[in-house]
Design a protein around this motif. Sequence first.
Motif, PDB file in Angstrom:
ATOM      1  N   TYR A 151       0.823  -1.209   0.000  1.00 54.74           N
ATOM      2  CA  TYR A 151       0.000   0.000   0.000  1.00 54.74           C
ATOM      3  C   TYR A 151       0.858   1.261   0.000  1.00 54.74           C
ATOM      4  N   GLU A 183      -9.471  10.035  -4.749  1.00 57.04           N
ATOM      5  CA  GLU A 183     -10.301   9.053  -4.038  1.00 57.04           C
ATOM      6  C   GLU A 183      -9.510   7.767  -3.771  1.00 57.04           C
ATOM      7  N   GLU A 184      -8.752   7.347  -4.790  1.00 57.54           N
ATOM      8  CA  GLU A 184      -7.942   6.155  -4.595  1.00 57.54           C
ATOM      9  C   GLU A 184      -6.870   6.367  -3.524  1.00 57.54           C
ATOM     10  N   GLU A 186      -7.069   8.432  -0.942  1.00 57.59           N
ATOM     11  CA  GLU A 186      -7.732   8.420   0.359  1.00 57.59           C
ATOM     12  C   GLU A 186      -8.088   6.994   0.779  1.00 57.59           C
ATOM     13  N   HIS A 187      -8.553   6.209  -0.198  1.00 57.61           N
ATOM     14  CA  HIS A 187      -8.898   4.821   0.106  1.00 57.61           C
ATOM     15  C   HIS A 187      -7.657   4.042   0.543  1.00 57.61           C
ATOM     16  N   ALA A 190      -6.635   4.997   4.031  1.00 60.74           N
ATOM     17  CA  ALA A 190      -7.474   4.340   5.039  1.00 60.74           C
ATOM     18  C   ALA A 190      -7.064   2.883   5.224  1.00 60.74           C
ATOM     19  N   GLU A 191      -6.806   2.203   4.106  1.00 63.80           N
ATOM     20  CA  GLU A 191      -6.373   0.809   4.199  1.00 63.80           C
ATOM     21  C   GLU A 191      -5.023   0.696   4.907  1.00 63.80           C
TER      22      GLU A 191
END
Length: 243
Positions: A151, A183-184, A186-187, A190-191
């Motif tokens: 990630y 958006e990716e 931010e996603h 979060a992950e």
Amino acid sequence: MTFQWTAVAGFLYGEIAVILVLCLPFISPLRWQKIFMFPLWSKMAVFWNKMFLTIIVLLIVLFLDAIREVRKYSSVHVNEKAANVNSSAFDHIQMKLFRSQRNLYLSGFSLFLWLVLRRTVTLLTQLAKEMASHAALETQVNDATEAAKKYMAENERLQEALSGKGDGKKKESTDATEEKLKEEVEHLKAELQKTSSAFHKAKTEVATVKKQSEGLRREYDHLMKEFEQLQQSLNKTEDKKDL
């Protein structure tokens, strides 16, 4: 030696042999757990508690009876000695006293080793479970680390794409593409946060399991020292009986 005390002596020798086998250093607790998981042991586990309590009761009864015999012949031994009776009667009473003392040692050591054996099996089972849990947690930590690295690499790649520092090639960007990339990002953030939390939690659990394993090992070593002292006392008793 009567049949009951012959059985107690055989039971004592069997306990010593089993404890020595359980204390062999080259047989790990995980291997003992696999042995305990055999179908035969699973069937015996149903009656294990009842058998354990039954043997405890029998050994306590024999131990109390041996104490009674020792007290009985000790008092008779003193009285006969004071009365200056003939040597044959005195020797007979002394023989009875010796047998009662021997029975006292046999029943006492059998009772103690039976409790030690139960505790040793319990500690081996708990230690095997802790070792298996520790291995599973290490695997989980390694997986979480690899996922976190993945990630983080994707996050860096996306940040480079957003700042125009890609692979040196000019890319056309639109508002829709930027919004999608944001958006990716931010996603992925979060992950990454979830993975980091899981990683720290797994590390904490590993530390806790290590402390528990060290405590079990210390208790196991303490039982080993008690067993060695008990065996030395038993050897001294056997030497006295031989004399």
